[in-house]
Design an enzyme around this catalytic site. Structure first.
Site, PDB file in Angstrom:
ATOM      1  N   LYS A 158      28.411  34.637  38.431  1.00 43.50           N
ATOM      2  CA  LYS A 158      28.562  35.477  37.175  1.00 43.50           C
ATOM      3  C   LYS A 158      27.492  35.891  36.657  1.00 43.50           C
ATOM      4  CE  LYS A 158      32.590  32.466  36.227  1.00 43.50           C
ATOM      5  NZ  LYS A 158      33.719  33.577  36.346  1.00 43.50           N
ATOM      6  N   ARG A 208      41.654  28.894  42.719  1.00 43.41           N
ATOM      7  CA  ARG A 208      42.731  28.939  43.663  1.00 43.41           C
ATOM      8  C   ARG A 208      42.655  28.091  44.770  1.00 43.41           C
ATOM      9  NH1 ARG A 208      42.589  35.242  43.565  1.00 43.41           N
ATOM     10  NH2 ARG A 208      41.654  34.735  41.580  1.00 43.41           N
TER      11      ARG A 208
HETATM   12  N1  BES Z   1      36.968  30.446  35.980  1.00 44.61           N
HETATM   13  C1  BES Z   1      37.363  31.816  36.092  1.00 44.61           C
HETATM   14  C2  BES Z   1      38.223  32.561  35.145  1.00 44.61           C
HETATM   15  C3  BES Z   1      37.783  32.377  33.767  1.00 44.61           C
HETATM   16  C4  BES Z   1      37.542  33.611  32.945  1.00 44.61           C
HETATM   17  C5  BES Z   1      38.193  31.292  32.883  1.00 44.61           C
HETATM   18  C6  BES Z   1      37.221  33.609  31.833  1.00 44.61           C
HETATM   19  C7  BES Z   1      38.169  31.398  31.785  1.00 44.61           C
HETATM   20  C8  BES Z   1      37.800  32.492  30.907  1.00 44.61           C
HETATM   21  C9  BES Z   1      37.596  31.936  37.513  1.00 44.61           C
HETATM   22  O1  BES Z   1      37.352  30.981  38.404  1.00 44.61           O
HETATM   23  C10 BES Z   1      36.973  33.221  38.006  1.00 44.61           C
HETATM   24  O2  BES Z   1      35.938  33.475  38.002  1.00 44.61           O
HETATM   25  N2  BES Z   1      37.790  34.292  38.160  1.00 44.61           N
HETATM   26  C11 BES Z   1      37.523  35.503  38.433  1.00 44.61           C
HETATM   27  C12 BES Z   1      38.353  35.863  39.745  1.00 44.61           C
HETATM   28  C13 BES Z   1      37.857  37.096  40.354  1.00 44.61           C
HETATM   29  C14 BES Z   1      36.567  36.900  41.497  1.00 44.61           C
HETATM   30  C15 BES Z   1      38.993  37.250  41.645  1.00 44.61           C
HETATM   31  C16 BES Z   1      37.576  36.427  37.640  1.00 44.61           C
HETATM   32  O3  BES Z   1      38.853  36.334  36.882  1.00 44.61           O
HETATM   33  O4  BES Z   1      36.956  37.358  37.282  1.00 44.61           O
HETATM   34 ZN    ZN Z   2      35.259  31.507  39.143  1.00 45.72          ZN
END
Ligand code: BES
Ligand code: ZN
Ligand code: ZN
Length: 479
Positions: free
Chosen positions: A249, A323
């Site tokens: 991230k 997922r």
């Molecule tokens: N844990 C995150 C989602 C999230 C975002 C939770 C903000 C709480 C607050 C999840 O695992 C994630 O990183 N999702 C990605 C998916 C993408 C790579 C398809 C996202 O939402 O950016």
């Molecule tokens: Zn994630």
């Protein structure tokens, strides 16, 4: 903080008086005059026998029952946060409003009293009062129910607020086990070896970059008398920390990612509270858990994972890890022949961007009957649901070129493509709750504190209580 029963005629101290804005009999004429003069104000402070006497007007003819209840919850929270209650050891709640609003006011007061100060060397606890209420206004059973739900929400908030250097997957499972066992919920923690035997390929893939082993926790609450012949299964995403993995991230997305086990905390809290409330319903809780980190051995974009139902997943982003681990839990749920499976997950930024902290993004399949109950529970608890579609067409967006499905969709419909991904692993009535928006807050919002909120606990308990009442009504009719 607790609210205690106390006879009204035996109390001489400060009082907070909840008023419907109409029935004036308890007001003195000079008080009424002042209230009328300042009709735009909703809270008025008077003194009777040198003791403060707050009057809060909670009436509003234009509002629905659910809106009035929420107004009352927020008012309870506002009252708790107000400086004027400090320094009093006890305050009596005098009610001139309908029971449902009184209960909501108490709920707001209780939920707002949460504090997480485990890591503060100097605990700046302000002296706040205990609240007393007359048994004529509320039954002991109702107060007990409030307190059980409050404790469950606080338990979930505590887990979310624990940082990942303290709460790894093993520690999360251990804390859940300790608390759940006390309440009569059976807990079985699968270690890495068992997870390998069960071929939970998604959980193992995400865990590859971690130095800590994964866990898969199974909770069961099965009282003697139950209304359901096959269980309702709750599943919670238990990513104790989400760095994104090799797709790390960037920017300012990582620092709140200890909240990525919010679904797990909610799931555990639901089963614990259901047991404490002695609800006559058979429940299972499943919590797949790991952290998601980069390392020399971490799973990588381009990897192809074969899940234990034979489907192959092309990993195109290691940050879409939730997922992957939920898929294993959804597959595992099949063995219970469940009446309904409900998952809670901080799954996508897309869900958070779409509706923010104000609601829960929900998707559902084959669940027409109970879906109405859930939506209603959403209004009642004010953990409201916004339904997103699971239309077939969205499935096109996760078709993989080299495997069966890929773990990310395109730039549109991110919450939905995540839902479509999960759907591949379900063959029973199923509801998916994406709680990425409301699970963790930057700052206090009414009765929700900054940090973990425990969202979903009150929603699910409201549903379960309705479900049990509804079943007992049907039984009575058929007699
Ligand atoms: N844990 C995150 C989602 C999230 C975002 C939770 C903000 C709480 C607050 C999840 O695992 C994630 O990183 N999702 C990605 C998916 C993408 C790579 C398809 C996202 O939402 O950016
Ligand atoms: Zn994630
Ligand atoms: Zn995540």
């Amino acid at each position: 903080m607790m609210i205690k029963l106390h006879p009204s005629n035996k109390f001489q101290g400060p009082k907070v008086v909840l008023w419907d804005g109409e029935n004036n009999q308890f007001l003195k004429s000079d008080e009424l005059k002042k209230i009328k003069e300042a009709s735009d104000k909703k809270t008025h402070l008077f003194f009777r026998d040198n003791q403060p006497f707050w009057i809060i007007n909670l009436g509003d003819k234009k509002k629905s029952i659910h809106e009035l209840n929420e107004k009352s919850r927020r008012s309870g929270a506002q009252y708790w946060h107000s400086v004027s209650v400090e320094g009093h050891s006890e305050i009596f709640i005098e009610s001139h409003i309908p029971k449902n609003q009184l209960i909501a006011f108490c709920e707001g007061l209780l939920l707002a009293s949460y504090q997480f100060n485990l890591y503060k060397s100097e605990k700046k606890e302000r002296q706040k009062p205990e609240f007393l209420i007359s048994p004529e206004n509320i039954e002991r059973k109702e107060l007990q129910q409030l307190s059980i739900i409050q404790e469950a929400v606080f338990f979930a908030r505590d887990l979310v607020n624990e940082p990942a250097n303290v709460l790894n997957a093993v520690e999360l499972a251990g804390r859940v086990k300790k608390q759940a066992t006390k309440s009569g919920v059976k807990v079985d923690i699968f270690n890495k070896k068992k997870i390998e035997t069960l071929k939970m390929a998604g959980l193992l893939a995400v865990n590859k970059g971690s130095i800590d082993p994964p866990t898969f926790t199974v909770l069961e609450y099965k009282p003697v008398k139950v209304i359901n012949s096959s269980p309702i299964v709750f599943i919670g995403k238990g990513v104790v920390y989400d760095t994104g993995g090799l797709n790390i991230k960037v920017g300012n997305g990582m620092e709140t990612m200890k909240c990525d086990m919010g679904g797990a905390a909610t799931t555990a809290a639901i089963l614990i509270a259901a047991a404490e409330l002695k609800l006559p319903v058979h429940l299972i809780g499943l919590i797949p858990s790991t952290d998601n980190r980069p390392s020399g051995n971490a799973y990588a974009a381009g990897d192809i994972i074969r899940m234990n139902n034979g489907k192959t997943i092309e990993v195109l982003n290691t940050d879409a890890e939730g997922r992957m681990i939920l898929a294993d839990a959804l597959l595992y749920a099949k063995k219970y022949n469940p009446e309904l499976v409900v998952d809670f997950a901080t799954l996508t930024g897309a869900a958070a961007n779409a509706i923010g902290k104000y609601g829960i993004v929900a998707m559902q399949k084959n669940e027409a009957k109970d879906w109405e109950l859930w939506k209603n529970a959403g209004e009642e608890s004010w953990e409201r649901l916004v339904e997103f579609p699971l239309w077939d067409e969205y499935g096109e967006l996760i078709v993989s070129k080299v495997g069966d499905i890929k773990n990310i969709g395109g730039p549109v419909g991110g919450a939905i493509t995540a839902g479509k991904f999960l759907e591949h692993f379900t063959d029973y009535p199923w509801i998916h709750f994406d709680i990425a928006g409301p699970a963790f807050l930057d700052s206090t919002y009414h009765y929700q504190p900054a940090g973990g909120t425990g969202v979903g606990v009150r929603l699910a308990l409201s549903y379960l209580i309705k479900r049990c009442q509804w079943a007992s009504k049907i039984k009575k009719h058929s007699k």
